[in-house]
Scaffold this active site. Structure first.
Site, PDB file in Angstrom:
ATOM      1  N   LYS A  70       3.377  -0.255  -3.812  1.00  0.00           N
ATOM      2  CA  LYS A  70       3.232   1.029  -4.507  1.00  0.00           C
ATOM      3  C   LYS A  70       4.553   1.489  -5.114  1.00  0.00           C
ATOM      4  O   LYS A  70       4.629   1.826  -6.292  1.00  0.00           O
ATOM      5  CB  LYS A  70       2.736   2.127  -3.543  1.00  0.00           C
ATOM      6  CG  LYS A  70       1.380   1.881  -2.947  1.00  0.00           C
ATOM      7  CD  LYS A  70       0.957   3.018  -2.024  1.00  0.00           C
ATOM      8  CE  LYS A  70       1.737   3.148  -0.733  1.00  0.00           C
ATOM      9  NZ  LYS A  70       1.651   2.032   0.198  1.00  0.00           N
ATOM     10  N   ASN A 102       4.516  10.057  -3.332  1.00  0.00           N
ATOM     11  CA  ASN A 102       4.903   9.597  -2.003  1.00  0.00           C
ATOM     12  C   ASN A 102       6.282   8.955  -2.027  1.00  0.00           C
ATOM     13  O   ASN A 102       6.849   8.628  -0.996  1.00  0.00           O
ATOM     14  CB  ASN A 102       3.846   8.589  -1.528  1.00  0.00           C
ATOM     15  CG  ASN A 102       3.945   8.273  -0.070  1.00  0.00           C
ATOM     16  OD1 ASN A 102       4.121   9.163   0.756  1.00  0.00           O
ATOM     17  ND2 ASN A 102       3.856   7.004   0.270  1.00  0.00           N
ATOM     18  N   HIS A 153      -1.872   1.119   9.300  1.00  0.00           N
ATOM     19  CA  HIS A 153      -2.145   2.471   9.810  1.00  0.00           C
ATOM     20  C   HIS A 153      -3.368   2.534  10.728  1.00  0.00           C
ATOM     21  O   HIS A 153      -4.059   3.549  10.748  1.00  0.00           O
ATOM     22  CB  HIS A 153      -2.323   3.454   8.646  1.00  0.00           C
ATOM     23  CG  HIS A 153      -1.115   3.559   7.764  1.00  0.00           C
ATOM     24  ND1 HIS A 153       0.119   3.928   8.228  1.00  0.00           N
ATOM     25  CD2 HIS A 153      -0.954   3.299   6.442  1.00  0.00           C
ATOM     26  CE1 HIS A 153       0.983   3.909   7.233  1.00  0.00           C
ATOM     27  NE2 HIS A 153       0.372   3.515   6.145  1.00  0.00           N
TER      28      HIS A 153
HETATM   29  P1  ADP Z   1       4.901   0.392  -0.653  1.00  0.00           P
HETATM   30  O1  ADP Z   1       5.446   1.543  -1.422  1.00  0.00           O
HETATM   31  O2  ADP Z   1       3.419   0.189  -0.877  1.00  0.00           O
HETATM   32  O3  ADP Z   1       5.287   0.359   0.777  1.00  0.00           O
HETATM   33  P2  ADP Z   1       7.002  -1.304  -1.741  1.00  0.00           P
HETATM   34  O4  ADP Z   1       7.060  -1.583  -3.187  1.00  0.00           O
HETATM   35  O5  ADP Z   1       7.940  -0.313  -1.173  1.00  0.00           O
HETATM   36  O6  ADP Z   1       5.509  -0.928  -1.335  1.00  0.00           O
HETATM   37  O7  ADP Z   1       7.168  -2.675  -0.948  1.00  0.00           O
HETATM   38  C1  ADP Z   1       7.041  -2.657   0.468  1.00  0.00           C
HETATM   39  C2  ADP Z   1       7.035  -4.024   1.025  1.00  0.00           C
HETATM   40  O8  ADP Z   1       5.898  -4.765   0.601  1.00  0.00           O
HETATM   41  C3  ADP Z   1       8.238  -4.843   0.628  1.00  0.00           C
HETATM   42  O9  ADP Z   1       8.642  -5.466   1.783  1.00  0.00           O
HETATM   43  C4  ADP Z   1       7.749  -5.863  -0.367  1.00  0.00           C
HETATM   44  O10 ADP Z   1       8.411  -7.056  -0.232  1.00  0.00           O
HETATM   45  C5  ADP Z   1       6.266  -5.999  -0.037  1.00  0.00           C
HETATM   46  N1  ADP Z   1       5.425  -6.022  -1.252  1.00  0.00           N
HETATM   47  C6  ADP Z   1       5.707  -5.450  -2.432  1.00  0.00           C
HETATM   48  N2  ADP Z   1       4.716  -5.645  -3.300  1.00  0.00           N
HETATM   49  C7  ADP Z   1       3.748  -6.338  -2.649  1.00  0.00           C
HETATM   50  C8  ADP Z   1       2.457  -6.830  -3.019  1.00  0.00           C
HETATM   51  N3  ADP Z   1       1.969  -6.638  -4.232  1.00  0.00           N
HETATM   52  N4  ADP Z   1       1.764  -7.524  -2.071  1.00  0.00           N
HETATM   53  C9  ADP Z   1       2.267  -7.722  -0.833  1.00  0.00           C
HETATM   54  N5  ADP Z   1       3.482  -7.278  -0.435  1.00  0.00           N
HETATM   55  C10 ADP Z   1       4.218  -6.595  -1.329  1.00  0.00           C
END
Ligand code: ADP
Length: 443
Positions: free
Chosen positions: A107, A130, A181
């Site tokens: 996200k 968020n 969650h």
């Molecule tokens: P969120 O805001 O949903 O937590 P982030 O962009 O902050 O997502 O990324 C959080 C974690 O998820 C990071 O560790 C990243 O490597 C992993 N991640 C990012 N994009 C994806 C995706 N499309 N699918 C699976 N894991 C992802």
């Protein structure tokens, strides 16, 4: 209820609208600090406790997303008190076009990338939700993105979506779904149902976007509930409209549009999961009229966010990556799959109620060792038994030292915990910073 950043912004927005505001938080004024002190003279405050009468006597309750179910809320519901959240409240005062992005992972990355694409096109855009500034801050500050003709790009969590009612996203995106969650939701279906609410108020002239990979079939089922046209992205070649990975390119085709090709190497972020995030961002931006050139510029300039597979140091040929934001199993799988170096993984923290068995495959394929920390260590250890060598460390410093000892030149030590951080740290950023500091301290 709950005076984090979004709760405070909601309180200020209510004050600005002329409401009589009563705030409550389980923390004391000292613990809440200067941000609370700023609004304290204008509100009535009940701190350190949540007496039922302030709930049942309110005409509207604005609930922070982190607040767990409480009997006082049930009593208020029974008494007919409306309960909402900061996102719903702020959206009622926002005139900008809303792009809302949810999903278990990706996200923040996708939201930021879309923000960069819109900014490259010179759009008035408010980026938050968020992530960073809550929408109520944008509305209060009269951010041009929140005014008529502006654009609002929001990261939206399942907790925030629980209280939406009139919230309307012109473009609503569900990036992916995996278990998360489950300490808060009774089951996985309830978590998915909360995520699905992002599509609830969409109209025929809006767009829904989701993931069409076979293992993400639930995304498609949920997004198909939207009355808006659905566009999908997928990790393999496809036809029709949407976006897909085609060898070294990302292909985008808008409805009734031509094929557009974006070289994958333009994106400085590794991994298929980041290509998925990029495809979602491209679909959003192109549907919003951002030019191909501006999209390419933003893709090429985007350096990613801290705490997401961030290189924080190198010692004797061993690279150290901070992926502290990987707070669930799906994120760890996303981060480690296809990673170019053999990995010594540091994982563990507060358990969120899901299964760790889905890590077995990626750990067997990508890791040499796993170092477990925190409260979930026993549970993860039994799930990973028989994969690779498993070790324990009692602190982040010890885990980093052990990681350095176990890693060979050319390997990477990766903090990608699959858990939340609250057993040992204030939050994921504190955990990531502690990891980076420990790496700096290695001689
Ligand atoms: P969120 O805001 O949903 O937590 P982030 O962009 O902050 O997502 O990324 C959080 C974690 O998820 C990071 O560790 C990243 O490597 C992993 N991640 C990012 N994009 C994806 C995706 N499309 N699918 C699976 N894991 C992802």
């Amino acid at each position: 209820v709950g005076l984090g950043r979004s709760g405070l912004a909601a309180a200020k927005l209510c004050l600005e609208q002329g409401a009589k505001v009563h705030v409550t938080d389980s923390r004391t004024a000292d613990q809440l600090g200067p941000d609370f002190a700023e609004i304290a003279p204008s509100v009535q405050a009940t701190l350190g406790e949540h007496p039922e009468d302030i709930f049942t006597e309110a005409s509207l309750i604005v609930l922070s997303p982190g607040v767990p179910p409480m009997p006082q809320l049930e009593a208020a519901r029974k008494a007919g008190v409306a309960i909402t959240g900061e996102l719903e409240l702020a959206s009622r005062f926002c005139q900008g076009r809303i792009v809302a992005i949810t999903g278990t992972n990706g996200k923040s990355t996708t939201t930021s990338l879309v923000g960069e694409m819109f900014a490259a096109a010179g759009r008035d855009v408010f980026v938050g939700g968020n992530l960073g500034a809550p929408l109520a801050e944008g509305v209060l500050a009269k951010h041009p993105g929140c005014a008529a003709g502006g654009y609002v790009v929001l990261e939206v969590s399942s907790f925030q979506l629980e209280t939406v009612e009139t919230f309307h996203a012109h473009i609503a995106v569900l990036l992916n779904l995996s278990e998360d969650h489950l300490d808060r939701y009774p089951d996985y279906d309830s978590y998915i149902a909360a995520k699905g609410r992002i599509f609830e108020r969409q109209r025929i002239d809006d767009y829904a976007i989701t993931n069409a990979d076979p293992d993400q079939y639930r995304c498609r089922m949920v997004a198909s509930e939207s009355v808006a046209p659905l566009l999908t992205f997928r990790s393999e070649k496809s036809r029709g409209s949407g976006a897909w990975v085609a060898d070294d390119s990302l292909c985008v085709r808008l409805p009734r549009g031509k094929h557009e090709w974006y070289p994958r190497k333009l994106l400085g972020l590794p991994g298929l999961h980041n290509s998925q995030n990029a495809m979602a961002a491209l679909l959003i931006s192109r549907l919003s009229g951002v030019s191909q050139d501006c999209c390419q510029t933003a893709l090429a300039d985007f350096r990613g966010l801290p705490h997401r597979m961030q290189l924080v140091g190198e010692r004797n040929g061993v690279a150290f990556y901070n992926d502290s934001k990987a707070t669930n199993v799906g994120a760890v799988v996303g981060s480690l799959t296809g990673f170019e170096r053999p990995i010594v993984l540091i994982a563990g923290g507060t358990d969120k109620g899901g299964e760790y068995e889905p890590l077995r495959e990626v750990v067997s394929n990508a890791c040499r060792h796993v170092i477990l920390i925190g409260a979930a260590a026993d549970k993860i250890e039994s799930a990973l038994n028989g994969t690779v060598a498993l070790h324990r460390a009692e602190s982040m410093e010890k885990a980093v030292e052990l990681g350095r000892f176990l890693a060979a030149p050319g390997d990477a030590v990766v903090l990608s915990p699959a858990c939340s951080s609250f057993d040992m740290f204030r939050n994921y950023a504190h955990r990531g910073d502690t990891f980076a500091e420990a790496v700096q301290k290695l001689s």
